[in-house]
Design an enzyme around this catalytic site. Sequence first.
Site, PDB file in Angstrom:
ATOM      1  N   GLN A 103     -59.129 -90.243   6.325  1.00  0.00           N
ATOM      2  CA  GLN A 103     -60.021 -90.468   5.400  1.00  0.00           C
ATOM      3  C   GLN A 103     -60.817 -89.250   5.001  1.00  0.00           C
ATOM      4  O   GLN A 103     -60.364 -88.687   3.822  1.00  0.00           O
ATOM      5  CB  GLN A 103     -61.459 -91.623   6.048  1.00  0.00           C
ATOM      6  CG  GLN A 103     -61.944 -92.237   5.058  1.00  0.00           C
ATOM      7  CD  GLN A 103     -63.387 -91.711   4.935  1.00  0.00           C
ATOM      8  OE1 GLN A 103     -63.980 -90.786   5.736  1.00  0.00           O
ATOM      9  NE2 GLN A 103     -64.205 -92.117   4.038  1.00  0.00           N
ATOM     10  N   VAL A 129     -60.409 -95.701   2.644  1.00  0.00           N
ATOM     11  CA  VAL A 129     -61.250 -95.670   1.380  1.00  0.00           C
ATOM     12  C   VAL A 129     -62.451 -96.457   1.680  1.00  0.00           C
ATOM     13  O   VAL A 129     -62.781 -97.626   1.813  1.00  0.00           O
ATOM     14  CB  VAL A 129     -60.686 -96.019   0.101  1.00  0.00           C
ATOM     15  CG1 VAL A 129     -61.569 -95.788  -1.210  1.00  0.00           C
ATOM     16  CG2 VAL A 129     -59.368 -95.187  -0.095  1.00  0.00           C
ATOM     17  N   ASP A 130     -63.699 -95.662   1.794  1.00  0.00           N
ATOM     18  CA  ASP A 130     -65.004 -96.135   1.803  1.00  0.00           C
ATOM     19  C   ASP A 130     -65.791 -96.271   0.806  1.00  0.00           C
ATOM     20  O   ASP A 130     -65.759 -95.348  -0.178  1.00  0.00           O
ATOM     21  CB  ASP A 130     -65.895 -95.448   2.994  1.00  0.00           C
ATOM     22  CG  ASP A 130     -65.156 -95.308   4.262  1.00  0.00           C
ATOM     23  OD1 ASP A 130     -64.380 -96.144   4.697  1.00  0.00           O
ATOM     24  OD2 ASP A 130     -65.579 -94.368   4.984  1.00  0.00           O
ATOM     25  N   VAL A 131     -66.061 -97.652   0.261  1.00  0.00           N
ATOM     26  CA  VAL A 131     -67.009 -97.639  -0.930  1.00  0.00           C
ATOM     27  C   VAL A 131     -68.333 -98.095  -0.599  1.00  0.00           C
ATOM     28  O   VAL A 131     -68.425 -99.366   0.111  1.00  0.00           O
ATOM     29  CB  VAL A 131     -66.193 -98.859  -1.787  1.00  0.00           C
ATOM     30  CG1 VAL A 131     -66.939 -99.111  -3.018  1.00  0.00           C
ATOM     31  CG2 VAL A 131     -64.727 -98.434  -1.952  1.00  0.00           C
TER      32      VAL A 131
END
Length: 252
Positions: A103, A129-131
């Site tokens: 990440q 993937v952090d949103v």
Amino acid sequence: MLKHRVIPCLLLRNGGLVKTLKFADAKYVGDPINAIRIFNDKEVDELMVLDITATKENKEPNYALIEQFASECFMPLTYGGGIKTMEQAQKLFNLGIEKICLQTSVLEDLSLVKNLSDKWGSSSILVSVDVKKNWMGQPKLYSSATGKTIDKKWTDYLLEAVNAGAGEIVLNAVDKDGTMKGMDTELIKEAAKILSVPLVAVGGVGSLADIKAAVDAGANAVSAGAFFVFQGPHRAVLITYPKYKELIKLLS
């Protein structure tokens, strides 16, 4: 093997098992080795372990602890946290880790993804993937290490990660993390439309119906933490996992 995987996700902080709420307020919930043994007994197909402090504290993966995990774990094991080099990845694979999840180390430069997938194959390399939504409700690419959004379209980054060699995308809806109030199915739909690799959706599972909703939205797999470690309205710690026949009925 289920057509759609349902993956417990264990979060580590200083060697202990924790659970976060919207990526904050980490609550200690027990010993990770004990959790792995319970998931073994419940015949879980796959397990993900993420060290949420390794990168923030500029530490390498805790190889001694990870070796214990790998020796205890009867199912394929994914590990993420503190991975920055090919040498670190080699050590993890040598310990018996099936897949590694990247990440922070690849947010600005995806070359490590390419190098790793070239050597070990894309199926072994996941990109997380952090949103997080901004004050206007718009989804933005987010860095958990800095606590800030990134000025790049999150959908563009998904495609860049896949083009670099990511074999799976782990899509984490930060605003749903630990809430157990349902997943961000619109986010999942948007990602599923453009991805050519498996999508693992994370964040918000509070029921089997939420898992089904994520799959219906396009997720190839669903990962959850709070749903498998908390029980009841007071969030008492009790590690659980649905019976296999329940999942077959749900996802068939």
